[in-house]
Design an enzyme around this catalytic site. Structure first.
Site, PDB file in Angstrom:
ATOM      1  N   TYR B  81      -7.117  -9.272   2.170  1.00  0.00           N
ATOM      2  CA  TYR B  81      -6.388  -9.469   3.416  1.00  0.00           C
ATOM      3  C   TYR B  81      -6.886 -10.708   4.149  1.00  0.00           C
ATOM      4  O   TYR B  81      -8.090 -10.961   4.195  1.00  0.00           O
ATOM      5  CB  TYR B  81      -6.605  -8.246   4.297  1.00  0.00           C
ATOM      6  CG  TYR B  81      -5.965  -8.309   5.650  1.00  0.00           C
ATOM      7  CD1 TYR B  81      -6.749  -8.283   6.803  1.00  0.00           C
ATOM      8  CD2 TYR B  81      -4.579  -8.377   5.802  1.00  0.00           C
ATOM      9  CE1 TYR B  81      -6.183  -8.324   8.065  1.00  0.00           C
ATOM     10  CE2 TYR B  81      -3.999  -8.431   7.055  1.00  0.00           C
ATOM     11  CZ  TYR B  81      -4.797  -8.390   8.191  1.00  0.00           C
ATOM     12  OH  TYR B  81      -4.227  -8.433   9.431  1.00  0.00           O
ATOM     13  N   ASP B  83      -7.027 -12.114   7.803  1.00  0.00           N
ATOM     14  CA  ASP B  83      -6.822 -11.753   9.201  1.00  0.00           C
ATOM     15  C   ASP B  83      -6.316 -12.964   9.980  1.00  0.00           C
ATOM     16  O   ASP B  83      -6.571 -14.102   9.610  1.00  0.00           O
ATOM     17  CB  ASP B  83      -8.164 -11.263   9.771  1.00  0.00           C
ATOM     18  CG  ASP B  83      -7.988 -10.365  10.981  1.00  0.00           C
ATOM     19  OD1 ASP B  83      -8.984  -9.736  11.394  1.00  0.00           O
ATOM     20  OD2 ASP B  83      -6.867 -10.297  11.511  1.00  0.00           O
ATOM     21  N   TRP B 464      -2.469   2.250   1.637  1.00  0.00           N
ATOM     22  CA  TRP B 464      -3.447   3.131   1.014  1.00  0.00           C
ATOM     23  C   TRP B 464      -2.809   4.410   0.499  1.00  0.00           C
ATOM     24  O   TRP B 464      -3.274   4.998  -0.473  1.00  0.00           O
ATOM     25  CB  TRP B 464      -4.579   3.480   1.992  1.00  0.00           C
ATOM     26  CG  TRP B 464      -5.450   2.315   2.348  1.00  0.00           C
ATOM     27  CD1 TRP B 464      -5.512   1.661   3.544  1.00  0.00           C
ATOM     28  CD2 TRP B 464      -6.375   1.636   1.495  1.00  0.00           C
ATOM     29  NE1 TRP B 464      -6.415   0.629   3.478  1.00  0.00           N
ATOM     30  CE2 TRP B 464      -6.967   0.596   2.240  1.00  0.00           C
ATOM     31  CE3 TRP B 464      -6.768   1.805   0.158  1.00  0.00           C
ATOM     32  CZ2 TRP B 464      -7.929  -0.276   1.719  1.00  0.00           C
ATOM     33  CZ3 TRP B 464      -7.730   0.939  -0.375  1.00  0.00           C
ATOM     34  CH2 TRP B 464      -8.297  -0.088   0.402  1.00  0.00           C
TER      35      TRP B 464
END
Lengths: 63, 508
Positions: B81, B83, B464
């Site tokens: 990821y 940010d 998830w």
């Protein structure tokens, strides 16, 4: 597959041997040599301008 | 006291463990582990100024172009990821065992390294041949910004949040003599990277205050059975021993706490609460004996078993209390705990933990240089100071930062090359974890889905608890139980649709 903890560490027998003074002194000397060798490696490879290196790292965001 | 926003605890006498009693897992000690690491990025040697945020985006270009998003799941089930504030972040796939989590975490370092070196090639074309990208697995930059390495533990919901604060937080604070990554500061060396940056002890909020521990309402699992404990106090470790042991010892303590909540018996940890966790945390960080000297005031010394004598303990005294509680607990439930950690051995973990505490107690810090980051780092800093008494602070800060550079670092890499650091996972183990998820959690399903979707050129998304196809068909499947690696019919249907695409016909 990761090794089990048991394989990754010396056995209790090895650790008992480590306690003997003779082995401990030899180990201490090896430690110092090792530290010197590591420092030699590091000093020759680190970027010369340490202040610039450090100041370059400014990170925004995060927790 | 911080406000606690929490969807509530099922009391032990009520619906929680009785319903959960139907499930073996509620009676067992199975745990899901996760490590989320925020990395820092810098560029040196560019022939003109270069924006690290831009560099981070360039790093992620191969990933972005595949997934059309800066948040992507990898074939090993982990999440990569970027940010908004330019932290690349890697979250390990769900693991049932600390050693699997460690292997996944090391895979994350390798992913970051590869992306950085690829980006560096492109960067050099524009910024000169000396341009170098550094990717730091650490917790502080040069300008006072701090960022995290967060641990996730699935905890049974019938443990009240207040219990976790009271009984686990002192453990998290005092484990730092073996988990701390160390930091060079103008005011002296610190055992931890994070202590000087942390505020509230336990909270359900995360973004502005910086608590040590919080819980997330969305546990990425059945919310009636579990909550996700999110530990923020930890440092980013290079030492494999430290990474594995911080998970494994915390797990043992959580087992004892959960069992007490489940059975209604006292855990033996009730008296461990600290009067001022933040002050204690800073004191631990300043104690360069590694826990022999700092005095930490207890909230209730009598409850700890202390009568008279100042009401304070050393970090090691607290750690030994946790060890003795875990020992008593393992005596009674050791076999079931052992079953909860399929790879690592719980009794071996206990012995290694005890050995570390004994070495710290006896001042044998040299014996910890191969396994504790702050000790390894401090030895180098002290040795360099001895060799060069006029060494400028910047040089020591550089060594501190370089120790954490997974892309172009030399300090930690030299220690490893010379056999000075303990390794628990070999290069082959890391390579395997790059390509494949843990086989015994739902990460196995997610990894398989990602790998198959990529191969089929499909458009897809994940989080998830779900996987979803956009093309060639719109279908999705839920994966609510993190312990479950068995495909549901919906999941099988998704894979089937993908295989039809790949073959141009029915799956064989």
């Amino acid at each position: 597959m990761p090794q089990e903890f048991a394989q990754a560490f010396p056995s209790q027998q090895d650790e008992a041997q480590e306690e003997s003074a003779v082995v401990a002194n030899a180990a201490a000397d090896e430690q110092i040599d090792l530290l010197d060798a590591v420092l030699d490696d590091i000093e020759t490879t680190l970027e010369a301008n340490a202040q610039e290196y450090v100041s370059s790292f400014v990170q925004k965001g995060g927790e | 006291m911080p406000q606690l926003r929490d969807s509530g605890t099922h009391p032990t006498g009520g619906a929680g463990p009785e319903c959960a009693a139907q499930s073996d897992k509620a009676h067992g000690f199975d745990r899901i582990f996760g490590i989320e690491t925020e990395y820092g990025v810098s560029v040196t040697g560019a022939d003109r100024p270069c924006d690290a945020g831009q560099v981070a985006m360039t790093m992620f270009r191969p990933v972005v172009s595949r997934a059309r998003s800066t948040n992507t799941y990898l074939p090993n089930g982990s999440r990569l990821y970027l940010d908004v504030g330019s932290h690349p972040e890697y979250a390990t796939a769900e693991a049932r065992d600390p050693l699997d989590a460690l292997a996944q975490d090391l895979a994350g370092e390798a992913v970051m390294r590869r992306l950085a070196l690829q980006a560096q090639e492109r960067l050099r074309a524009a910024y000169g041949g000396r341009a170098t990208i550094h990717v730091y697995k650490n917790n502080a930059d040069s300008a006072g910004h701090s960022f995290g390495c967060h641990e996730n533990y699935l905890v049974r919901r019938y443990v009240p949040l207040e219990t976790i604060e009271r009984e686990l937080l002192p453990f998290l604070i005092t484990r730092q003599p073996f988990t701390g990554a160390g930091r060079v500061t103008p005011d002296g060396f610190r055992v931890t990277q994070r202590a000087d940056f942390l505020d509230e002890a336990v909270s359900s909020a995360t973004t502005r205050a910086r608590p040590m521990v919080n819980t997330r309402d969305e546990p990425h699992a059945d919310p009636d059975s579990y909550r996700r404990l999110h530990v923020i106090i930890g440092d980013s470790n290079r030492s494999q021993f430290a990474t594995a042991m911080k998970l494994a010892t915390t797990h043992l303590v959580l087992c004892a706490i959960e069992h007490a909540a489940r059975s209604g018996e006292p855990s033996g940890l009730e008296g461990c609460a600290l009067a001022d966790p933040n002050a204690a945390n800073r004191a631990v960080s300043r104690d360069l004996t590694g826990g022999r000297e700092a005095r930490l005031r207890l909230a209730d010394p009598q409850a700890f078993g202390m009568h008279g004598g100042g009401g304070a303990v050393t970090p090691l005294e607290l750690q030994y209390r946790y060890l003795s509680v875990v020992d008593a607990f393992l005596d009674r439930h050791g076999d079931r705990v052992a079953a909860s950690m399929p790879v690592g051995r719980s009794r071996r973990v206990r012995d290694l933990w005890a050995r570390v505490l004994d070495d710290l107690s006896a001042g044998r810090l040299d014996r910890l240089a191969d396994r504790v980051d702050w000790v390894a780092k401090k030895r180098l800093v002290d040795a360099l100071r001895a060799r060069r008494p006029d060494v400028p602070l910047a040089r020591l800060e550089q060594i501190d930062m370089d120790y954490h550079d997974v892309a172009n670092g030399t300090v930690y890499e030299t220690l490893v090359r010379r056999g000075a650091m303990l390794r628990l996972v070999d290069a082959r183990g890391v390579e395997e974890s790059l390509g494949a998820p843990p086989r015994d959690t739902r990460a196995a399903l997610r990894g398989l889905f990602v790998r198959t979707a990529e191969a089929a050129g499909a458009r897809y998304s994940c989080d998830w608890t779900h996987v979803a196809l956009t093309t060639p068909v719109r279908r999705e499947a839920a994966m609510i139980d993190p312990f479950d690696a068995e495909p549901t019919p919906e999941f099988a249907a998704l894979l089937d649709a993908l295989c039809r695409t790949a073959d141009g016909g029915p799956a064989s």
